[in-house]
Design an enzyme around this catalytic site. Structure first.
Site, mmCIF file in Angstrom:
data_model
loop_
_atom_site.group_PDB
_atom_site.id
_atom_site.type_symbol
_atom_site.label_atom_id
_atom_site.label_comp_id
_atom_site.label_asym_id
_atom_site.label_seq_id
_atom_site.Cartn_x
_atom_site.Cartn_y
_atom_site.Cartn_z
ATOM 1 C CE LYS A 111 -4.249 -2.008 1.485
ATOM 2 N NZ LYS A 111 -4.831 -2.758 2.572
ATOM 3 C CE LYS A 190 -6.742 -9.456 -4.013
ATOM 4 N NZ LYS A 190 -7.450 -8.419 -3.370
ATOM 5 C CE LYS A 193 -14.567 -5.018 -0.647
ATOM 6 N NZ LYS A 193 -13.633 -5.272 0.451
#
Ligand code: ADP
Ligand code: TRP
Length: 323
Positions: A111, A190, A193
């Site tokens: 991230k 992948k 969301k």
């Protein structure tokens, strides 16, 4: 009969990757096991700072699970923030978790590499997840492959706690279905969301079709033979179609003569028809918010009894019960 637990973040609309890798297997397990299933809205706070969105996504996730067949009488089904006990356990575990363990987290590092400015909640995310799991002494945790390391961290935290304070926590096993390990999104990466590449099962059908029509493919012409094994449309089709339909589409790909547009239409029809009965159930539930509210209140009360048992044991172990 095993104690099975898994949670899902209401950080956006739930999608077919979530459904196949987590929701469907969980729902199937409720018959023969003690099932703990919950919406992890505390976790979603690490990435979502819009209260209206968080509220809406949370209720939507509840409706999705109920529509897809989760039975709130048979199982423990709740919203994470309705049980603040998990926060106390998180703190106790935090005081027994080395920074080194968190520093190794791939999910955190990924991230940060993507440019997200991390808050400290994102860094300690794995401890909250460990608390979720250990609070209910879960034995098995069905998740996608991306959660494997979080389960390893949970086991590390549990083992070191047990070593320091005596046998307290069950060591959970991740349950990862290899062929469902990574479900691709419309861009071939992948489905997530976070990547705006999802296909959501309860999206308006016209929008769903549009989304499917955007799936990335190579640029082979209609007449040319195509390789089903490198095609995202086929990879998704395989997850919903019958064995005969899969074999037939494979043969058509290999023979040539069908364009990707037609394959996308077939995929759309499969997904639409698969979710049709669930969609009807969901519409019915969405119109009865009072019932849904009652179900979630009952879920939290029933689950709290279990949480309190573990927490009072842990308080004793670490010396927080002074009387
Ligand atoms: P997302 O990446 O969409 O935010 P979550 O992190 O909330 O999804 O994941 C919820 C569950 O669904 C986890 O068990 C996760 O591993 C699984 N999952 C999510 N996306 C996929 C995917 N594309 N393929 C396989 N499993 C997935
Ligand atoms: N981290 C998980 C995910 O993003 C969600 C989660 C939170 C979870 N707590 C959990 C999954 C406990 C399994 C068990 O998918």
């Amino acid at each position: 009969m095993a104690r099975i637990l898994s949670g899902i973040q209401p950080s956006g609309s739930l999608h077919i990757g979530n459904y196949l890798a987590m929701m469907k297997p969980m729902i199937a397990l409720q018959e023969e096991n003690e099932l703990f299933c919950f919406i992890v809205n505390y976790h979603a706070l690490t990435s979502l700072s819009d209260p209206d969105k968080l509220r809406k996504n949370t209720v939507d996730a509840v409706l999705d699970f109920l529509a897809l067949g989760l039975d709130p009488e048979k199982s423990y089904f709740w919203i994470q923030s309705d049980l603040p006990e998990v926060q106390e356990l998180t703190w106790i575990l935090s005081c027994n978790t080395s920074l080194g363990l968190l520093e190794r987290s791939h999910s955190y590092k990924d991230k940060v590499a993507k440019g997200i400015t991390p808050n400290s909640g994102l860094y300690t995310y794995p401890i909250l997840m460990a608390a979720d799991i250990l609070l209910f002494q879960a034995e098995k945790v069905p998740v996608g492959k991306d959660q494997k390391q979080h389960l390893e961290i949970t086991r590390d935290i549990a083992s070191s706690f047990n070593a320091n304070f005596g046998e307290t926590f069950t060591l959970p096993d991740a349950v990862i279905e290899e062929n469902l390990a990574v479900i691709p999104g419309i861009d071939g990466q992948k489905m997530s969301k976070s990547y705006d590449n999802t296909i959501c099962m309860f999206e308006d059908e016209k929008k769903m079709r549009k989304r499917i029509m955007k799936i990335k493919t190579d640029s082979l012409g209609i007449e040319e033979p195509k390789n089903p094994d490198t095609c995202t449309i086929f990879a998704l089709y395989k997850l919903f179609a019958s064995t005969e339909d899969i074999a037939s589409l494979r043969a058509t790909y290999q023979a040539g003569g069908m364009g990707y547009g037609d394959a996308k239409q077939l995929l759309f029809e499969q997904i639409r028809d698969y979710f049709k009965p669930f969609r009807e159930k969901r519409e019915q539930l969405a119109s009865d918010t009072e019932y849904v509210h009652k179900i979630m209140k009952m879920g939290a009360e029933k689950t709290r009894e279990r949480a309190v048992q573990t927490l009072s044991l842990v308080r004793k172990k670490v010396g927080l019960n002074y009387l």
